[in-house]
Design a protein around this motif. Structure first.
Motif, PDB file in Angstrom:
ATOM      1  N   ILE A   1       0.868  -1.181   0.000  1.00  0.00           N
ATOM      2  CA  ILE A   1       0.000   0.000   0.000  1.00  0.00           C
ATOM      3  C   ILE A   1       0.902   1.228   0.000  1.00  0.00           C
ATOM      4  CG2 ILE A   1      -1.806   1.276   1.220  1.00  0.00           C
ATOM      5  CD1 ILE A   1      -2.801  -1.444   0.255  1.00  0.00           C
ATOM      6  N   SER A   2       0.773   2.050  -1.031  1.00  0.00           N
ATOM      7  CA  SER A   2       1.664   3.203  -1.190  1.00  0.00           C
ATOM      8  C   SER A   2       1.311   4.365  -0.270  1.00  0.00           C
ATOM      9  CB  SER A   2       1.666   3.687  -2.639  1.00  0.00           C
ATOM     10  OG  SER A   2       0.378   4.166  -3.012  1.00  0.00           O
ATOM     11  N   HIS A   3       0.015   4.577  -0.043  1.00  0.00           N
ATOM     12  CA  HIS A   3      -0.388   5.663   0.852  1.00  0.00           C
ATOM     13  C   HIS A   3      -1.853   5.531   1.237  1.00  0.00           C
ATOM     14  CE1 HIS A   3      -1.285   7.411  -3.121  1.00  0.00           C
ATOM     15  NE2 HIS A   3      -2.051   8.298  -2.530  1.00  0.00           N
ATOM     16  N   ILE A   4      -2.311   6.457   2.053  1.00  0.00           N
ATOM     17  CA  ILE A   4      -3.586   6.306   2.744  1.00  0.00           C
ATOM     18  C   ILE A   4      -4.814   6.718   1.924  1.00  0.00           C
ATOM     19  CG2 ILE A   4      -3.580   8.586   3.842  1.00  0.00           C
ATOM     20  CD1 ILE A   4      -4.500   7.088   6.439  1.00  0.00           C
ATOM     21  N   HIS A   5      -4.672   7.367   0.816  1.00  0.00           N
ATOM     22  CA  HIS A   5      -5.849   7.782   0.044  1.00  0.00           C
ATOM     23  C   HIS A   5      -6.675   6.571  -0.371  1.00  0.00           C
ATOM     24  CE1 HIS A   5      -3.870  11.833  -1.206  1.00  0.00           C
ATOM     25  NE2 HIS A   5      -4.445  11.907  -0.022  1.00  0.00           N
ATOM     26  N   PRO A   6      -8.010   6.696  -0.400  1.00  0.00           N
ATOM     27  CA  PRO A   6      -8.863   5.525  -0.639  1.00  0.00           C
ATOM     28  C   PRO A   6      -8.751   4.905  -2.027  1.00  0.00           C
ATOM     29  CG  PRO A   6     -10.182   7.521  -0.490  1.00  0.00           C
ATOM     30  CD  PRO A   6      -8.787   7.898  -0.103  1.00  0.00           C
ATOM     31  N   ASP A   7      -8.124   5.586  -2.972  1.00  0.00           N
ATOM     32  CA  ASP A   7      -7.898   4.941  -4.271  1.00  0.00           C
ATOM     33  C   ASP A   7      -6.620   4.099  -4.247  1.00  0.00           C
ATOM     34  OD1 ASP A   7      -6.596   7.464  -4.068  1.00  0.00           O
ATOM     35  OD2 ASP A   7      -6.325   7.572  -6.237  1.00  0.00           O
ATOM     36  N   HIS A   8      -5.978   4.004  -3.102  1.00  0.00           N
ATOM     37  CA  HIS A   8      -4.800   3.151  -2.895  1.00  0.00           C
ATOM     38  C   HIS A   8      -5.012   2.228  -1.692  1.00  0.00           C
ATOM     39  CE1 HIS A   8      -2.361   5.373  -5.819  1.00  0.00           C
ATOM     40  NE2 HIS A   8      -3.166   6.354  -5.463  1.00  0.00           N
ATOM     41  N   LEU A   9      -5.722   2.709  -0.708  1.00  0.00           N
ATOM     42  CA  LEU A   9      -6.058   1.941   0.488  1.00  0.00           C
ATOM     43  C   LEU A   9      -7.581   1.880   0.568  1.00  0.00           C
ATOM     44  CD1 LEU A   9      -5.573   0.632   3.286  1.00  0.00           C
ATOM     45  CD2 LEU A   9      -5.461   2.932   4.219  1.00  0.00           C
ATOM     46  N   ASP A  10      -8.147   0.844  -0.053  1.00  0.00           N
ATOM     47  CA  ASP A  10      -9.601   0.696  -0.100  1.00  0.00           C
ATOM     48  C   ASP A  10     -10.018  -0.423   0.842  1.00  0.00           C
ATOM     49  OD1 ASP A  10     -12.302   0.917  -0.999  1.00  0.00           O
ATOM     50  OD2 ASP A  10     -11.954  -0.784  -2.334  1.00  0.00           O
ATOM     51  N   ALA A  11     -10.634  -0.048   1.944  1.00  0.00           N
ATOM     52  CA  ALA A  11     -11.026  -1.027   2.958  1.00  0.00           C
ATOM     53  C   ALA A  11     -11.981  -2.070   2.395  1.00  0.00           C
ATOM     54  CB  ALA A  11     -11.647  -0.320   4.161  1.00  0.00           C
TER      55      ALA A  11
ATOM     56  N   LEU B   1       6.780   5.492   7.624  1.00  0.00           N
ATOM     57  CA  LEU B   1       6.487   6.924   7.612  1.00  0.00           C
ATOM     58  C   LEU B   1       6.675   7.524   9.007  1.00  0.00           C
ATOM     59  CD1 LEU B   1       3.302   6.616   5.398  1.00  0.00           C
ATOM     60  CD2 LEU B   1       5.443   7.721   4.721  1.00  0.00           C
ATOM     61  N   PRO B   2       6.861   8.830   9.085  1.00  0.00           N
ATOM     62  CA  PRO B   2       7.084   9.456  10.399  1.00  0.00           C
ATOM     63  C   PRO B   2       5.814   9.608  11.232  1.00  0.00           C
ATOM     64  CG  PRO B   2       7.126  11.106   8.673  1.00  0.00           C
ATOM     65  CD  PRO B   2       7.031   9.766   7.991  1.00  0.00           C
ATOM     66  N   HIS B   3       4.695   9.131  10.718  1.00  0.00           N
ATOM     67  CA  HIS B   3       3.432   9.198  11.453  1.00  0.00           C
ATOM     68  C   HIS B   3       2.708   7.862  11.285  1.00  0.00           C
ATOM     69  CE1 HIS B   3       1.759   9.677   7.475  1.00  0.00           C
ATOM     70  NE2 HIS B   3       2.609  10.668   7.286  1.00  0.00           N
ATOM     71  N   PRO B   4       1.812   7.507  12.196  1.00  0.00           N
ATOM     72  CA  PRO B   4       1.183   6.179  12.175  1.00  0.00           C
ATOM     73  C   PRO B   4      -0.111   6.068  11.371  1.00  0.00           C
ATOM     74  CG  PRO B   4       0.582   7.297  14.182  1.00  0.00           C
ATOM     75  CD  PRO B   4       1.527   8.227  13.436  1.00  0.00           C
ATOM     76  N   HIS B   5      -0.480   7.089  10.615  1.00  0.00           N
ATOM     77  CA  HIS B   5      -1.790   7.117   9.966  1.00  0.00           C
ATOM     78  C   HIS B   5      -2.054   5.889   9.087  1.00  0.00           C
ATOM     79  CE1 HIS B   5      -1.486  11.086  11.494  1.00  0.00           C
ATOM     80  NE2 HIS B   5      -0.957  11.648  10.425  1.00  0.00           N
ATOM     81  N   LEU B   6      -1.114   5.579   8.200  1.00  0.00           N
ATOM     82  CA  LEU B   6      -1.306   4.465   7.275  1.00  0.00           C
ATOM     83  C   LEU B   6      -1.369   3.142   8.019  1.00  0.00           C
ATOM     84  CD1 LEU B   6      -1.571   3.409   4.391  1.00  0.00           C
ATOM     85  CD2 LEU B   6       0.932   3.470   4.213  1.00  0.00           C
ATOM     86  N   LYS B   7      -0.452   2.920   8.921  1.00  0.00           N
ATOM     87  CA  LYS B   7      -0.432   1.667   9.682  1.00  0.00           C
ATOM     88  C   LYS B   7      -1.728   1.491  10.474  1.00  0.00           C
ATOM     89  CE  LYS B   7       2.333  -1.052  12.891  1.00  0.00           C
ATOM     90  NZ  LYS B   7       3.538  -1.120  13.693  1.00  0.00           N
ATOM     91  N   ARG B   8      -2.198   2.545  11.105  1.00  0.00           N
ATOM     92  CA  ARG B   8      -3.442   2.485  11.879  1.00  0.00           C
ATOM     93  C   ARG B   8      -4.637   2.163  10.985  1.00  0.00           C
ATOM     94  NH1 ARG B   8      -2.650   7.609  15.115  1.00  0.00           N
ATOM     95  NH2 ARG B   8      -3.774   8.437  13.349  1.00  0.00           N
ATOM     96  N   ALA B   9      -4.682   2.778   9.807  1.00  0.00           N
ATOM     97  CA  ALA B   9      -5.805   2.551   8.892  1.00  0.00           C
ATOM     98  C   ALA B   9      -5.836   1.100   8.413  1.00  0.00           C
ATOM     99  CB  ALA B   9      -5.717   3.514   7.712  1.00  0.00           C
ATOM    100  N   ILE B  10      -4.679   0.532   8.137  1.00  0.00           N
ATOM    101  CA  ILE B  10      -4.610  -0.859   7.694  1.00  0.00           C
ATOM    102  C   ILE B  10      -5.000  -1.798   8.841  1.00  0.00           C
ATOM    103  CG2 ILE B  10      -3.049  -2.679   6.888  1.00  0.00           C
ATOM    104  CD1 ILE B  10      -1.505  -0.357   5.421  1.00  0.00           C
ATOM    105  N   ALA B  11      -4.524  -1.520  10.031  1.00  0.00           N
ATOM    106  CA  ALA B  11      -4.887  -2.328  11.197  1.00  0.00           C
ATOM    107  C   ALA B  11      -6.392  -2.262  11.456  1.00  0.00           C
ATOM    108  CB  ALA B  11      -4.099  -1.875  12.422  1.00  0.00           C
TER     109      ALA B  11
END
Length: 150
Positions: free
Chosen positions: A59-69, A86-96
């Motif tokens: 997953i390259s980044h958090i936008h929904p056209d790349h990270l689609d739940a 990444l220096p922030h947990p946003h992507l990891k948290r969203a995937i979890a």
């Protein structure tokens, strides 16, 4: 190595006997129904790609056209998810939050061995190819290099 374009930023990469899926987004409209995968996917295509059992998903980044739940829920939650550290947990948290339990944060620029296939994630960039500075004030987007040992 074989690379198959699916739609948008989604690829199926077959290397060294492994299957790596990138940025799977196969569901309907996002951003209030204004964005759809391009080229459009038929129901048969969606069934084919969500029926894969990839060895890893990048997953390259958090936008929904790349990270689609919606799309990600079609895959086994034990599937390794590969992201940049990444220096922030946003992507990891969203995937979890989708339910994935094996999230591997790779240090930028360092090769990571996945069963004989080398994965390297490149650091985010702050400009477009035309030289326009990105308006996001934090590192967000990443790129993946896959190298087959053969």
């Amino acid at each position: 190595m074989q690379v198959e374009f699916v739609s948008n930023a989604s690829l199926v990469i077959r290397a060294g006997g492994l299957t790596i899926l990138t940025d799977p987004w196969y569901s309907g409209g996002i951003y209030y129904g204004t964005w759809y995968p391009f080229p459009p996917l038929s129901d048969a295509d969606v069934a084919r790609y969500t029926g894969l059992a990839p060895d890893a998903i990048y997953i390259s980044h958090i936008h929904p056209d790349h990270l689609d739940a919606v799309t990600l829920r079609a895959f086994d939650p034990a599937t390794p998810i590969v992201i940049g550290k990444l220096p922030h947990p946003h992507l990891k948290r969203a995937i979890a939050a989708v339910g994935f339990t094996d999230i591997r944060e790779l240090t930028f620029g360092e090769a990571y061995d996945l069963q004989g296939v080398s994965l390297t994630i490149l650091a985010p960039f702050s400009e477009t190819s035309e030289g326009f500075v990105d308006e996001v004030d934090y590192d967000m987007d990443t790129s993946l290099i896959v190298q087959d040992a053969a």
